[in-house]
Design a protein around this motif. Structure first.
Motif, mmCIF file in Angstrom:
data_model
loop_
_atom_site.group_PDB
_atom_site.id
_atom_site.type_symbol
_atom_site.label_atom_id
_atom_site.label_comp_id
_atom_site.label_asym_id
_atom_site.label_seq_id
_atom_site.Cartn_x
_atom_site.Cartn_y
_atom_site.Cartn_z
ATOM 1 N N ALA A 25 51.458 52.681 27.720
ATOM 2 C CA ALA A 25 50.687 52.261 28.734
ATOM 3 C C ALA A 25 49.317 51.855 27.938
ATOM 4 O O ALA A 25 48.903 50.545 28.328
ATOM 5 C CB ALA A 25 50.288 53.141 29.867
ATOM 6 N N SER A 118 53.146 51.160 35.725
ATOM 7 C CA SER A 118 52.393 52.019 36.511
ATOM 8 C C SER A 118 53.243 53.147 37.548
ATOM 9 O O SER A 118 52.518 54.191 38.007
ATOM 10 C CB SER A 118 51.679 50.837 37.831
ATOM 11 O OG SER A 118 51.079 49.989 36.865
ATOM 12 N N GLY A 163 55.907 54.488 30.888
ATOM 13 C CA GLY A 163 54.865 54.987 31.578
ATOM 14 C C GLY A 163 55.063 56.439 31.929
ATOM 15 O O GLY A 163 54.151 57.246 32.177
ATOM 16 N N GLY A 257 47.184 54.186 36.198
ATOM 17 C CA GLY A 257 48.278 53.682 36.839
ATOM 18 C C GLY A 257 47.970 52.525 38.094
ATOM 19 O O GLY A 257 48.101 51.492 38.038
ATOM 20 N N LEU A 260 46.368 49.561 36.305
ATOM 21 C CA LEU A 260 47.251 48.498 35.775
ATOM 22 C C LEU A 260 47.821 47.763 36.952
ATOM 23 O O LEU A 260 48.274 46.504 36.997
ATOM 24 C CB LEU A 260 48.400 49.125 35.068
ATOM 25 C CG LEU A 260 48.087 49.772 33.758
ATOM 26 C CD1 LEU A 260 49.273 50.699 33.004
ATOM 27 C CD2 LEU A 260 47.668 48.588 32.664
ATOM 28 N N LEU A 261 48.091 48.374 38.115
ATOM 29 C CA LEU A 261 48.731 47.647 39.214
ATOM 30 C C LEU A 261 47.542 46.726 39.844
ATOM 31 O O LEU A 261 47.761 45.604 40.108
ATOM 32 C CB LEU A 261 48.730 48.645 40.387
ATOM 33 C CG LEU A 261 50.207 49.429 40.440
ATOM 34 C CD1 LEU A 261 50.150 50.599 41.367
ATOM 35 C CD2 LEU A 261 51.180 48.819 40.368
#
Length: 265
Positions: A25, A118, A163, A257, A260-261
């Motif tokens: 990630a 994510s 991830g 996470g 990243l989204l």
């Protein structure tokens, strides 16, 4: 690559390789935030070699004891604690090796989406927090049976899902079996040795086949910086979780996470 990229990527890889936060990630996020070009296969090999050297140096006495006892067990058929732990590392590596051979193409194509990354960060992060809160016990890595080892080994195979974090999922599985935080981390680090060796071997074969030019000075810098940061990470992580636990890493995974989204959606 310029030298700033070399330094940043080596340190990021060294730190995140053994923390339960997913190194993949971070290595995806860094180029997105910096607009750097891909570091290339040669540098990936260097970073893995640095991580491998760190865990070998840090656990050198444990590894020597395990190798001596394992070799002796081949002749005497008697298993002491170190021989059992050595066999546990071997047995625990088999599932991820088989899964890697069967699912390599799927993982590299279908599952490389930032969305999956994510989901893995958040979902397996919550699982780590639950295991640390609900199941954590006081067993050491020397008190595992073969069923425990197979469970942790099969969990390690889930690290192929982006991830997940190899160290994170193995620590989660160990905590669910009642191992202490330190024992879960120590066995996870020992399990990383054959996995990193296999990864380095495969990447080296691909590198030889590709016949790309290699900047040996940057390669050497990557090995050294990754190794130093990974060594320090192992040392301070073991002390940190003994006092505070896994929950800060759970929070970090959820935030990463979500970031990243937000970036990719």
């Amino acid at each position: 690559m310029d030298w700033l990229q070399v330094v940043i990527l080596a340190i990021v890889q060294g730190i995140t390789e053994f923390l339960p936060v997913s190194s993949s990630a971070h290595l995806i996020l860094v180029p997105v935030l910096t607009d750097w070009p891909d570091q290339g296969l040669a540098f990936d090999v260097a970073l893995h070699l640095g991580s491998l050297s760190a865990v070998l140096i840090y656990f050198r006495q444990d590894i020597i004891n395990m190798l001596q006892s394992w070799t002796r067990s081949l002749h005497t058929r008697q298993l002491d604690a170190d021989a059992k732990l050595a066999w546990a590392v071997i047995l625990g590596t088999i599932p991820v090796g088989l899964a890697g051979l069967l699912l390599k193409d799927t993982v590299e194509t279908v599952l490389r989406s930032p969305i999956y990354l994510s989901i893995g960060l958040i979902g397996f992060g919550l699982l780590l927090g639950w295991a640390d809160w609900r199941f954590r016990g006081s067993r050491s890595e020397y008190q595992m049976n073969w069923k425990d080892v197979l469970f942790i080994g099969c969990a390690q195979a889930l690290a192929l899902f982006p991830g997940t974090s190899r160290s994170g999922i193995t620590m989660t599985a160990a905590l669910m079996l009642g191992l202490s935080r330190e024992a879960s981390a120590r066995f996870s680090f020992l399990l990383s040795i054959p996995v990193i060796v296999l990864a380095c071997g495969l990447e080296t074969i691909e590198l030889i086949k590709s016949q790309v030019a290699v900047d040996w000075l940057q390669m050497a810098a990557g090995v050294v910086l990754s190794g130093i940061s990974a060594y320090l990470c192992i040392h301070y992580f073991l002390a940190f979780i003994k006092r505070i636990g896994m929950q800060p890493f759970v929070v970090y995974r959820i935030v990463l996470g979500a970031l990243l989204l937000w970036i990719f959606l």
